[in-house]
Design a protein around this motif. Structure first.
Motif, short mmCIF file in Angstrom:
data_model
loop_
_atom_site.label_atom_id
_atom_site.label_comp_id
_atom_site.label_asym_id
_atom_site.label_seq_id
_atom_site.Cartn_x
_atom_site.Cartn_y
_atom_site.Cartn_z
N ALA A 163 -36.28 -30.15 24.44
CA ALA A 163 -37.69 -29.79 24.29
C ALA A 163 -38.32 -30.59 23.15
CB ALA A 163 -37.82 -28.30 24.01
N ILE A 164 -39.62 -30.81 23.27
CA ILE A 164 -40.37 -31.43 22.18
C ILE A 164 -40.55 -30.40 21.07
CG2 ILE A 164 -42.57 -32.47 21.50
CD1 ILE A 164 -42.85 -33.49 24.34
N ARG A 165 -40.13 -30.74 19.87
CA ARG A 165 -40.18 -29.79 18.77
C ARG A 165 -41.11 -30.29 17.67
NH1 ARG A 165 -33.86 -27.97 17.84
NH2 ARG A 165 -33.66 -26.68 19.72
N SER A 166 -41.85 -29.37 17.12
CA SER A 166 -42.71 -29.70 15.99
C SER A 166 -41.87 -29.81 14.73
CB SER A 166 -43.77 -28.61 15.80
OG SER A 166 -43.16 -27.40 15.37
N ALA A 167 -42.48 -30.32 13.68
CA ALA A 167 -41.78 -30.42 12.40
C ALA A 167 -41.33 -29.04 11.92
CB ALA A 167 -42.68 -31.08 11.36
N ASN A 168 -42.18 -28.04 12.11
CA ASN A 168 -41.82 -26.69 11.69
C ASN A 168 -40.65 -26.14 12.50
OD1 ASN A 168 -42.49 -24.27 10.01
ND2 ASN A 168 -42.80 -23.36 12.02
N ASP A 169 -40.62 -26.43 13.81
CA ASP A 169 -39.50 -26.01 14.65
C ASP A 169 -38.19 -26.60 14.12
OD1 ASP A 169 -41.18 -24.62 16.36
OD2 ASP A 169 -41.41 -26.30 17.75
N VAL A 170 -38.23 -27.88 13.79
CA VAL A 170 -37.04 -28.56 13.28
C VAL A 170 -36.61 -27.94 11.96
CG1 VAL A 170 -36.11 -30.75 12.42
CG2 VAL A 170 -37.58 -30.72 14.46
N LEU A 171 -37.58 -27.67 11.10
CA LEU A 171 -37.26 -27.10 9.79
C LEU A 171 -36.61 -25.72 9.92
CD1 LEU A 171 -37.46 -27.47 6.73
CD2 LEU A 171 -39.70 -26.33 6.83
N GLN A 172 -37.13 -24.91 10.85
CA GLN A 172 -36.60 -23.55 11.00
C GLN A 172 -35.23 -23.53 11.68
OE1 GLN A 172 -38.10 -21.13 9.41
NE2 GLN A 172 -39.68 -22.61 8.84
N SER A 173 -35.04 -24.40 12.65
CA SER A 173 -33.78 -24.40 13.40
C SER A 173 -32.70 -25.25 12.74
CB SER A 173 -34.02 -24.91 14.82
OG SER A 173 -34.40 -26.28 14.81
N ARG A 174 -33.13 -26.25 11.95
CA ARG A 174 -32.25 -27.20 11.28
C ARG A 174 -31.46 -28.07 12.27
NH1 ARG A 174 -32.09 -26.10 5.70
NH2 ARG A 174 -34.04 -24.98 5.31
N ILE A 175 -31.97 -28.20 13.49
CA ILE A 175 -31.36 -29.12 14.45
C ILE A 175 -32.47 -29.90 15.15
CG2 ILE A 175 -29.27 -27.78 14.89
CD1 ILE A 175 -30.59 -26.68 17.39
N ALA A 176 -32.14 -31.11 15.61
CA ALA A 176 -33.14 -31.95 16.27
C ALA A 176 -32.44 -33.11 16.96
CB ALA A 176 -34.15 -32.47 15.25
N VAL A 177 -33.18 -33.75 17.88
CA VAL A 177 -32.81 -35.08 18.35
C VAL A 177 -33.70 -36.06 17.59
CG1 VAL A 177 -31.99 -34.29 20.59
CG2 VAL A 177 -34.39 -34.89 20.33
N CYS A 178 -33.64 -37.33 17.95
CA CYS A 178 -34.31 -38.34 17.12
C CYS A 178 -35.81 -38.10 16.98
CB CYS A 178 -34.03 -39.74 17.66
SG CYS A 178 -34.40 -39.95 19.42
N LYS A 209 -42.78 -50.41 6.17
CA LYS A 209 -41.33 -50.45 6.04
C LYS A 209 -40.69 -49.58 7.13
CE LYS A 209 -41.49 -52.82 2.15
NZ LYS A 209 -40.97 -54.20 2.04
N LEU A 210 -39.47 -49.92 7.50
CA LEU A 210 -38.79 -49.25 8.59
C LEU A 210 -37.70 -48.31 8.08
CD1 LEU A 210 -38.50 -52.34 10.95
CD2 LEU A 210 -40.11 -50.43 11.16
N ILE A 211 -37.63 -47.14 8.70
CA ILE A 211 -36.65 -46.11 8.31
C ILE A 211 -36.14 -45.43 9.57
CG2 ILE A 211 -36.38 -43.88 7.15
CD1 ILE A 211 -38.50 -44.76 5.14
N ASP A 212 -34.85 -45.20 9.65
CA ASP A 212 -34.27 -44.44 10.76
C ASP A 212 -33.52 -43.25 10.18
OD1 ASP A 212 -32.94 -43.39 12.95
OD2 ASP A 212 -32.56 -45.36 13.85
N VAL A 213 -34.21 -42.10 10.15
CA VAL A 213 -33.62 -40.91 9.55
C VAL A 213 -32.45 -40.39 10.38
CG1 VAL A 213 -34.14 -38.65 8.56
CG2 VAL A 213 -35.94 -40.34 8.74
N THR A 214 -32.54 -40.53 11.71
CA THR A 214 -31.47 -40.03 12.57
C THR A 214 -30.18 -40.79 12.30
OG1 THR A 214 -33.16 -39.66 14.28
CG2 THR A 214 -30.86 -39.47 14.95
N TRP A 215 -30.25 -42.09 12.36
CA TRP A 215 -29.05 -42.90 12.09
C TRP A 215 -28.58 -42.74 10.66
CZ3 TRP A 215 -28.74 -48.42 14.57
CH2 TRP A 215 -28.74 -48.28 15.97
N GLY A 216 -29.48 -42.43 9.75
CA GLY A 216 -29.11 -42.25 8.36
C GLY A 216 -28.45 -40.93 8.07
N SER A 217 -28.43 -40.03 9.05
CA SER A 217 -27.92 -38.68 8.82
C SER A 217 -26.50 -38.46 9.30
CB SER A 217 -28.83 -37.66 9.53
OG SER A 217 -30.15 -37.75 9.02
#
Length: 346
Positions: free
Chosen positions: A88-103, A155-163
């Motif tokens: 599912a498409i998740r908002s930033a708040n959804d990610v923060l509350q669940s602590r899980i996400a895809v990229c 500048k470029l950043i990849d938080v997913t790969w960085g985690s």
């Protein structure tokens, strides 16, 4: 199981990434320690998290570094959703509350924290080479990363790969990677290909065919690139547009760059049609039949373009979208006939 795991790793690009050691970084020891020491209470909502992470940071680079470190330490990859096929498409708040996400979720949380700190940030969609990648793989959107404006430069950043990464058994392994933070465009292009070539941030975009070669072949070509256009100005002009026109322009860039990339353009035309109707219809009185006809004819153009590209895709997955286009076109053509009949009688 192994076959499915390999597919997972290729599709999500959440693996031990090749961006490690690509960037030479300033000293972030103090910022990193501060972000890692964040008490659990500040992560309950976006405001408190942002306020904590930016406190005491001397510039925007330190702020985005704090965001990068905190997300990498506190958000896990949502392997379960991918295996179930229910992403599912998740908002930033959804990610923060669940602590899980895809990229997409990782980049959206990062983008939102930047936005709250008045730092320009864009989620960049594209194709990336992960574990198990082969040059024969079809190039299509399978990953999302970030571009952030620091000073006058993007500048470029990849938080997913960085985690972290996925093990061959499909288990998520947290692993902080330095090189995915502010990596140079010359290094990002070795494994990240933006849908819109403007986001390569190179003096001249490289073609898909070169990207598909091995890194040893790509590196010297990229190092020798000479400017072939004012892409910085083009990027700023695009970002100045409203959201939906920007989406459509990006999709047009993507299709011109890679004609196999049909789906973003088809959906962009479909969504732009709805946006344009809502934006313009309020300006035209119901009794202005000529104005109503002009609006409807413009909408018909966008819907027809969407149908054209959906038909080229020709897969079952877009069947519903194609049906919407067909119905909208049928209704618009009949509506236009009635409007012309009224105008001819005046």
């Amino acid at each position: 199981m192994l076959k499915l795991t390999k597919l997972l790793i290729i599709a999500l690009i959440c693996t031990f990434s090749p961006c490690l050691l690509f960037a030479q970084q300033p000293d972030f020891k103090k910022t990193d320690a501060y972000a890692r020491a964040a008490p659990a209470s500040v992560g309950k909502n976006l405001e408190s998290l942002n306020n904590y992470l930016v406190k005491g940071q001397t510039d925007d680079i330190q702020k985005v570094r704090a965001f990068y470190v905190w997300i990498s330490q506190n958000i896990n990859y949502d392997v379960k959703s991918f295996f179930s096929g229910n992403i599912a498409i998740r908002s930033a708040n959804d990610v923060l509350q669940s602590r899980i996400a895809v990229c997409d979720g990782y980049s959206e949380l990062f983008r939102t924290l930047c936005y709250k700190s008045k730092i320009k940030c864009v989620s960049v969609h594209g194709y990336a080479k992960g574990y198990g990648w082969t040059p024969k793989e079809k190039v299509h959107d399978n990953h999302t990363w970030s571009a952030v404006k620091l000073g006058n430069d993007w500048k470029l950043i990849d938080v997913t790969w960085g985690s972290g990464y996925l093990s061959p058994e499909g288990e998520y392994k947290p692993y902080f990677e330095e090189g995915c933070f502010l990596g140079s465009p010359q290094h990002f292009i070795l494994n990240h290909l933006p849908t819109d070539p403007l986001w390569q941030l190179l003096p001249c975009p490289v073609p898909v065919s070169l990207f598909l070669r091995d890194s040893n072949t790509v590196k010297p070509v990229v190092a020798a690139l000479k400017p072939c256009g004012n892409f910085a100005d083009s990027l700023e002009s695009m970002l100045a547009l409203d959201s939906m026109p920007r989406v459509l322009l990006t999709a047009r860039h993507a299709y011109a760059y890679n004609p196999e990339n049909l789906e973003p353009l088809a959906f962009a035309y479909l969504n732009y049609s709805a946006w344009y109707r809502n934006k313009e219809s309020a300006k035209i009185p119901v009794s202005d039949y000529a104005g109503q006809l002009r609006l409807s004819e413009n909408l018909l153009v966008y819907q027809t373009e969407a149908r054209k590209y959906f038909k080229k895709i020709g897969t079952d997955r877009i069947r519903n979208a194609l049906a919407v286009c067909e119905r909208n076109i049928f209704d618009a053509e009949n509506y236009n006939k009635r409007l012309r009949a009224v105008l001819n009688q005046q």
